[in-house]
Write a protein that holds these residues in place. Structure first.
Motif, PDB file in Angstrom:
ATOM      1  N   PRO A 204       0.782  -1.159  -0.052  1.00 53.20           N
ATOM      2  CA  PRO A 204      -0.039  -0.012   0.088  1.00 53.20           C
ATOM      3  C   PRO A 204       0.972   1.085  -0.060  1.00 53.20           C
ATOM      4  N   PRO A 205       0.542   2.493  -0.452  1.00 51.40           N
ATOM      5  CA  PRO A 205       1.164   3.587  -0.323  1.00 51.40           C
ATOM      6  C   PRO A 205       1.586   3.929   1.171  1.00 51.40           C
ATOM      7  N   LEU A 206       2.769   4.457   1.167  1.00 47.09           N
ATOM      8  CA  LEU A 206       3.307   4.878   2.397  1.00 47.09           C
ATOM      9  C   LEU A 206       3.279   6.440   2.387  1.00 47.09           C
ATOM     10  N   THR A 207       2.616   7.033   3.130  1.00 46.40           N
ATOM     11  CA  THR A 207       2.712   8.560   3.140  1.00 46.40           C
ATOM     12  C   THR A 207       3.249   9.125   4.323  1.00 46.40           C
ATOM     13  N   LEU A 208       4.286   9.948   4.081  1.00 41.00           N
ATOM     14  CA  LEU A 208       4.869  10.504   5.279  1.00 41.00           C
ATOM     15  C   LEU A 208       4.679  12.222   5.204  1.00 41.00           C
ATOM     16  N   GLU A 209       4.182  12.788   6.255  1.00 42.94           N
ATOM     17  CA  GLU A 209       4.251  14.314   6.500  1.00 42.94           C
ATOM     18  C   GLU A 209       4.894  14.892   7.317  1.00 42.94           C
ATOM     19  N   PHE A 210       5.619  15.786   7.098  1.00 45.11           N
ATOM     20  CA  PHE A 210       6.741  16.617   7.862  1.00 45.11           C
ATOM     21  C   PHE A 210       6.198  17.984   8.247  1.00 45.11           C
ATOM     22  N   SER A 211       6.844  18.452   9.146  1.00 48.77           N
ATOM     23  CA  SER A 211       6.266  19.875   9.654  1.00 48.77           C
ATOM     24  C   SER A 211       6.772  20.830   8.746  1.00 48.77           C
ATOM     25  N   ASN A 212       8.014  20.618   8.113  1.00 51.94           N
ATOM     26  CA  ASN A 212       8.608  21.726   7.388  1.00 51.94           C
ATOM     27  C   ASN A 212       8.675  21.313   5.795  1.00 51.94           C
ATOM     28  N   ARG A 213       8.860  21.977   4.765  1.00 51.45           N
ATOM     29  CA  ARG A 213       8.663  21.777   3.500  1.00 51.45           C
ATOM     30  C   ARG A 213       9.954  20.984   2.856  1.00 51.45           C
ATOM     31  N   VAL A 214       9.445  20.003   2.159  1.00 58.99           N
ATOM     32  CA  VAL A 214      10.496  18.757   1.676  1.00 58.99           C
ATOM     33  C   VAL A 214      11.014  19.245   0.350  1.00 58.99           C
ATOM     34  N   LYS A 215      12.194  19.011  -0.054  1.00 60.29           N
ATOM     35  CA  LYS A 215      12.816  19.175  -1.171  1.00 60.29           C
ATOM     36  C   LYS A 215      12.728  18.049  -2.100  1.00 60.29           C
ATOM     37  N   ARG A 216      13.109  16.831  -1.266  1.00 60.94           N
ATOM     38  CA  ARG A 216      13.002  15.513  -2.004  1.00 60.94           C
ATOM     39  C   ARG A 216      13.072  14.307  -0.972  1.00 60.94           C
ATOM     40  N   LEU A 217      12.379  13.414  -1.433  1.00 63.86           N
ATOM     41  CA  LEU A 217      12.652  12.021  -0.450  1.00 63.86           C
ATOM     42  C   LEU A 217      13.399  11.091  -1.562  1.00 63.86           C
ATOM     43  N   VAL A 218      14.478  10.564  -1.120  1.00 58.44           N
ATOM     44  CA  VAL A 218      15.287   9.472  -1.822  1.00 58.44           C
ATOM     45  C   VAL A 218      14.852   8.074  -1.194  1.00 58.44           C
ATOM     46  N   VAL A 219      14.652   7.035  -1.928  1.00 54.35           N
ATOM     47  CA  VAL A 219      14.271   5.776  -1.428  1.00 54.35           C
ATOM     48  C   VAL A 219      15.112   4.720  -2.138  1.00 54.35           C
ATOM     49  N   GLY A 220      15.719   3.780  -1.336  1.00 55.20           N
ATOM     50  CA  GLY A 220      16.854   2.909  -1.692  1.00 55.20           C
ATOM     51  C   GLY A 220      16.271   1.548  -2.381  1.00 55.20           C
ATOM     52  N   ARG A 221      17.181   0.719  -2.640  1.00 51.36           N
ATOM     53  CA  ARG A 221      17.051  -0.576  -3.031  1.00 51.36           C
ATOM     54  C   ARG A 221      16.524  -0.815  -4.571  1.00 51.36           C
ATOM     55  N   GLY A 222      16.018   0.275  -5.168  1.00 47.86           N
ATOM     56  CA  GLY A 222      15.492   0.195  -6.550  1.00 47.86           C
ATOM     57  C   GLY A 222      14.143  -0.460  -6.509  1.00 47.86           C
ATOM     58  N   ARG A 223      13.551  -0.705  -5.420  1.00 46.72           N
ATOM     59  CA  ARG A 223      12.031  -1.274  -5.589  1.00 46.72           C
ATOM     60  C   ARG A 223      11.179  -0.036  -5.282  1.00 46.72           C
TER      61      ARG A 223
END
Length: 335
Positions: A261-280
């Motif tokens: 299922p989609p994994l949604t993360l919310e942060f208190s400050n503005r995000v430039k990017r999010l990098v996820v590994g393992r190529g999956r």
């Protein structure tokens, strides 16, 4: 090339390039996932003590490597010849990415109010609000929604208007607290009580402050920090002073599914990017929220331990994790 000091699987290698790339080629035993100017190289192969790791890498001639992160250690410090002014893919439409050129923290008067829980008990808590006043104020308004009915007392602001269900409130600062002097911090707060045994939290809180000279500013106040997942600070690459945080999401799969299922993360400050590994996995970010999905459908048998590593890069100050949803399940407040 890099020697390993202990026996383990090959650690992830994060490359920062001088310009965004659409592709990066590595050896057959490695995988790569790129987002913007950063690429994570990973592998499942075992490496022994003092074994030399060699990773062949090819990338477009329009970019060059300006940062290498290995086991949270920065291995190179290269200043780019020119700043990259191309739009960042994580920005909202009709906005332009600008490099961050100063490491100085922003003026506290330009930030939104700070919310902090200072005391708790079995059926409630006390929260403090610190509101920066950058100009002489004429009045203010606070809107908030709780996850369940509460009996709350705000120390400043009249009148208080509550919904019938006692979950939403509007506090109008038309009393003694309306006029605040420029350059000060207006300190106030509230107490909230609820039924024992309930897990109650603030879903959102917004502040509007209006000025004597005219005009108003509206912002979202930092929400309660999500304790379901801890973030670890990393050293920032030389290309940018934007702070980096790393995290690992883990959960046991309760029922067999044909995809994560989609994994949604919310942060208190503005995000430039999010990098996820393992190529999956792949990440899509907009403003304060990032959603992680799989690149290809991934079958998850029951009782599988799902692990998703990620690194989040903020535009300015590091933010807190304030929301975490796995599918429709609220992982922050339903633990």
């Amino acid at each position: 090339q890099r020697r390993v000091r202990g026996s383990s699987t090959t650690p992830d290698i994060t490359l920062t390039l001088s310009a965004p790339v659409l592709w990066l080629e590595v050896g057959e035993e490695y995988r790569v996932n790129c987002t913007g100017v950063q690429c994570i190289i990973s592998s499942d192969q075992q490496v022994g003590l003092n074994q030399l790791i060699e990773v062949p890498v090819q990338y477009p001639s329009t970019a060059r490597v300006v940062g290498v992160l290995f086991r949270d250690q920065e291995l190179c410090d290269v200043e780019p010849e020119e700043e990259d002014l191309s739009p960042d893919p994580t920005l909202e439409p009709e906005t332009t990415a600008h490099p961050i050129t100063s490491s100085q923290p922003p003026d506290i008067l330009d930030t939104c109010a700070e919310y902090k829980i200072v005391e708790t008990w079995n059926n409630g808590w006390k929260g403090n609000l610190n509101i920066p006043i950058k100009k002489d104020s004429s009045h203010w308004r606070l809107d908030a929604e709780f996850s369940a009915p509460v009996v709350a007392d705000f120390w400043a602001g009249l009148p208080e208007v509550w919904s019938k269900g006692k979950t939403r409130v509007t506090v109008l600062g038309h009393d003694w607290s309306a006029e605040q002097a420029a350059g000060t911090i207006f300190r106030t707060g509230f107490t909230a009580n609820h039924k024992e045994g309930q897990d109650v939290f603030i879903k959102w809180m917004k502040l509007k402050v209006c000025w004597k000279e005219g005009g108003c500013d509206t912002c979202s106040i930092v929400k309660e920090e999500c304790s379901a997942l801890q973030l670890t600070p990393l050293s920032a690459p030389s290309l940018s002073v934007s702070p980096h945080w790393s995290g690992v999401f883990t959960t046991h799969v309760q029922h067999c599914t044909n995809d994560m299922p989609p994994l949604t993360l919310e942060f208190s400050n503005r995000v430039k990017r999010l990098v996820v590994g393992r190529g999956r996995y792949q990440a899509d970010c907009s403003s304060f929220t990032c959603t992680v999905t799989t690149v290809k459908p991934m079958k998850l048998p029951q009782d599988t331990l799902l692990t998703v590593k990620f690194k989040v890069v903020f535009w300015s100050q590091p933010g807190k994790l304030v929301g975490l949803k796995y599918g429709t399940e609220n992982k922050c407040h339903n633990q």
